[in-house]
Design a protein around this motif. Structure first.
Motif, PDB file in Angstrom:
ATOM      1  N   ASP A 157      15.548   6.685  -0.855  1.00 54.33           N
ATOM      2  CA  ASP A 157      15.402   6.946  -2.295  1.00 54.33           C
ATOM      3  C   ASP A 157      14.672   5.814  -3.030  1.00 54.33           C
ATOM      4  N   ASP A 158      15.086   4.581  -2.725  1.00 51.48           N
ATOM      5  CA  ASP A 158      14.506   3.454  -3.475  1.00 51.48           C
ATOM      6  C   ASP A 158      13.012   3.299  -3.192  1.00 51.48           C
ATOM      7  N   VAL A 159      12.661   3.428  -1.912  1.00 52.44           N
ATOM      8  CA  VAL A 159      11.237   3.290  -1.561  1.00 52.44           C
ATOM      9  C   VAL A 159      10.449   4.434  -2.193  1.00 52.44           C
ATOM     10  N   PHE A 160      11.023   5.624  -2.142  1.00 49.03           N
ATOM     11  CA  PHE A 160      10.280   6.757  -2.696  1.00 49.03           C
ATOM     12  C   PHE A 160      10.118   6.630  -4.213  1.00 49.03           C
ATOM     13  N   LYS A 220       0.865  -1.192   0.000  1.00 45.36           N
ATOM     14  CA  LYS A 220       0.000   0.000   0.000  1.00 45.36           C
ATOM     15  C   LYS A 220       0.895   1.232   0.000  1.00 45.36           C
ATOM     16  N   ILE A 221       0.479   2.248  -0.719  1.00 43.76           N
ATOM     17  CA  ILE A 221       1.252   3.494  -0.721  1.00 43.76           C
ATOM     18  C   ILE A 221       1.433   4.018   0.710  1.00 43.76           C
ATOM     19  N   THR A 222       0.391   3.936   1.518  1.00 43.24           N
ATOM     20  CA  THR A 222       0.488   4.442   2.903  1.00 43.24           C
ATOM     21  C   THR A 222       1.620   3.736   3.658  1.00 43.24           C
ATOM     22  N   ASP A 223       1.721   2.422   3.467  1.00 47.71           N
ATOM     23  CA  ASP A 223       2.786   1.679   4.163  1.00 47.71           C
ATOM     24  C   ASP A 223       4.164   2.105   3.656  1.00 47.71           C
ATOM     25  N   LEU A 224       4.259   2.335   2.359  1.00 49.33           N
ATOM     26  CA  LEU A 224       5.555   2.774   1.810  1.00 49.33           C
ATOM     27  C   LEU A 224       5.937   4.139   2.382  1.00 49.33           C
ATOM     28  N   LEU A 225       4.952   4.998   2.542  1.00 49.33           N
ATOM     29  CA  LEU A 225       5.250   6.327   3.093  1.00 49.33           C
ATOM     30  C   LEU A 225       5.706   6.242   4.549  1.00 49.33           C
ATOM     31  N   ALA A 246       5.435  11.540  11.034  1.00 51.64           N
ATOM     32  CA  ALA A 246       4.891  10.313  10.438  1.00 51.64           C
ATOM     33  C   ALA A 246       3.492  10.578   9.879  1.00 51.64           C
ATOM     34  N   ASP A 247       2.701  11.370  10.599  1.00 49.09           N
ATOM     35  CA  ASP A 247       1.355  11.671  10.122  1.00 49.09           C
ATOM     36  C   ASP A 247       1.411  12.408   8.790  1.00 49.09           C
ATOM     37  N   TYR A 248       2.312  13.368   8.704  1.00 49.03           N
ATOM     38  CA  TYR A 248       2.441  14.117   7.448  1.00 49.03           C
ATOM     39  C   TYR A 248       2.804  13.143   6.319  1.00 49.03           C
ATOM     40  N   ALA A 249       3.821  12.324   6.569  1.00 44.48           N
ATOM     41  CA  ALA A 249       4.282  11.397   5.525  1.00 44.48           C
ATOM     42  C   ALA A 249       3.127  10.501   5.073  1.00 44.48           C
ATOM     43  N   ALA A 250       2.437   9.882   6.044  1.00 38.59           N
ATOM     44  CA  ALA A 250       1.376   8.933   5.690  1.00 38.59           C
ATOM     45  C   ALA A 250       0.238   9.616   4.940  1.00 38.59           C
ATOM     46  N   ILE A 309       9.852  14.977   3.911  1.00 36.41           N
ATOM     47  CA  ILE A 309      10.155  13.793   4.733  1.00 36.41           C
ATOM     48  C   ILE A 309      11.638  13.797   5.109  1.00 36.41           C
ATOM     49  N   ALA A 310      12.495  14.121   4.141  1.00 37.45           N
ATOM     50  CA  ALA A 310      13.944  14.155   4.417  1.00 37.45           C
ATOM     51  C   ALA A 310      14.257  15.209   5.472  1.00 37.45           C
ATOM     52  N   ALA A 311      13.453  16.289   5.491  1.00 36.44           N
ATOM     53  CA  ALA A 311      13.718  17.380   6.438  1.00 36.44           C
ATOM     54  C   ALA A 311      13.127  17.114   7.825  1.00 36.44           C
TER      55      ALA A 311
END
Ligand code: ASP
Length: 438
Positions: free
Chosen positions: A68-71, A49-54, A108-112, A102-104
């Motif tokens: 990088d690879d996951v993104f 799921k995209i959410t899990d990847l994030l 976690a909430d923002y990323a998901a 995300i790098a900055a």
């Protein structure tokens, strides 16, 4: 003409062909004015799921590991969808910003939340609808609790202004503007919030099944779909383990009297299940609506002569549980016996202390424990109108040689709960289903 709010789950938007189906569904009915998308879900069992990847990107970033690879996988999913749908939309800037945030060190909430956020413009472009950023219209208070009043006020005005819109699910904003998500599966909640704010006539929840099943398909082959179910019945079945939609998604629409229609994106002609108001008495009353159950309960039986005349006995027993921070499910009682049914998860590591405390505080003649109880709820709003339901229920269990260890008819009179031995669980459900559904 009415208003319909359509929430599409992750499997309904997992790739371009699924999104195309969702678009066709929305376009087939001009009442479908507001759409709440999830993030793209799994395309097959092995997929992510995209959410899990994030979440994974976020976890890597926190540990200073390259993500990088996951993104890249995430970028490819979204870009592939846009290309396949032939949309005139460039996701590059959006994606780069998410990666940089995300790098900055974004939360976690923002990323998901970006899974839904990035899907929003795609679905909006495919439909020709406006895109509404939930951060501007869905609010949490300082304590992180959903702010229903403020949201209703701002969101209802916004929806009336835009006419047709896509509002991504799963998140909103804190008072300081930072992003907060609901718990997992929370796009269902956004859908309900949008339905309430739009004053919708129906909240359509599009998923990959044609509604709720009368019982667990892992136990009974091909169980029938429930045509209509009330909110109360749904609560009872969900509590007993039937997986439906996010529990909290029920409240906003229930309060506003808006029915929920669970539908199948892959079989849009199926009527699905209608979840209706508790007071709606239209339609044919069936003897039972559904059967659900859970295993792994412990029963503590307490016996004491003249218990029924001892003032405060029940309180003392429950106080022991309270002091051990244990919630109980049921308390079937006799004249000189009482028992409490407790989920095993509640008792983990505490049983010996609880028994010691009961002996000390309640001074019973005896205490015994049974650790392998399963509970089964047979739910139906028709029950209190139709004579003979319990007779049939227990007859069927008797024929199936199931030993019923506990009986509790909920005070609502639409739920008969039985306790059976864990090993009889499946057989009991099969027997009840065969008796009432066939
Ligand atoms: N995408 C979020 C999740 O996977 C929310 C949702 O799909 O409802 O939990």
């Amino acid at each position: 003409m009415g208003i319909k709010v359509c929430k599409f789950g992750g499997s309904s938007l997992a790739d371009a062909s699924q999104i195309a189906k969702a678009v066709d569904i929305v376009k087939a009915d001009s009442d479908r004015q507001f759409v709440v998308p999830s993030a793209p879900g799994k395309r097959n069992k092995e997929d992510q799921k995209i959410t899990d990847l994030l979440y994974l990107c976020h976890a890597h970033a926190q540990q200073g590991i390259s993500f990088d690879d996951v993104f890249e996988l995430i970028c490819n999913r979204y870009k592939g969808i846009v290309a396949e749908l032939g949309l005139d939309l460039d996701m590059t800037d959006h994606l780069e910003k998410v990666k940089a945030d995300i790098a900055a060190g974004a939360s976690a909430d923002y990323a998901a939340s970006r899974g839904e956020f990035l899907n929003g413009p795609i679905v909006a472009a495919a439909l020709g609808f406006a895109f509404v950023d939930p951060a501007q219209v869905i609010f949490f208070d300082k304590k992180g609790k959903f702010d229903s009043e403020k949201t209703q006020d701002v969101l209802s005005k916004k929806l009336a202004e835009v006419g047709n819109a896509v509002v991504p699910g799963f998140f909103g904003a804190m008072p300081d503007g930072t992003i907060k998500t609901f718990s997992r599966g929370g796009s269902d909640i956004t859908g309900a919030i949008v339905a309430r704010a739009a004053g919708a006539d129906v909240y359509e929840n599009w998923t990959d099944v044609s509604g709720l099943l009368k019982t667990d398909p892992r136990i009974v082959d091909n169980p029938m779909t429930i045509a209509t179910i009330t909110y109360k019945e749904l609560r009872e079945l969900a509590y007993m383990g039937a997986s439906v939609m996010h529990e909290e998604a029920i409240f906003p629409v229930r309060k506003a009297g808006i029915p929920i229609n669970i539908r199948n994106t892959n079989a849009p002609d199926d009527a699905g299940t209608m979840i209706i108001s508790d007071s709606d008495t239209s339609g044919k009353l069936e003897s039972i609506t559904g059967i659900a159950g859970r295993k792994d309960f412990t029963v503590i039986y307490v016996e004491k002569a003249l218990m029924n005349s001892e003032v405060g006995f029940g309180r003392k027993l429950l106080e022991v549980l309270e002091e051990n921070q244990i919630s109980f499910e049921h308390m079937p009682s006799g004249i000189d016996t009482t028992s409490v049914v407790i989920a095993n998860s509640q008792l983990e590591g505490k049983l010996d202390d609880v028994l010691k405390d009961i002996k000390h505080v309640c001074k019973p003649d005896s205490v015994s424990v049974y650790e392998n109880m399963a509970l089964i709820a047979t739910v139906g709003r028709g029950m209190n109108h139709i004579v003979g339901i319990s007779g049939r229920l227990f007859g069927a269990l008797g024929k199936a040689k199931v030993n019923v260890r506990m009986i509790d008819q909920g005070s609502s009179e639409m739920n008969i709960i039985i306790g059976v031995e864990g090993d009889d669980f499946e057989n009991a459900i099969k027997a009840i289903y065969a008796e009432f559904v066939g």
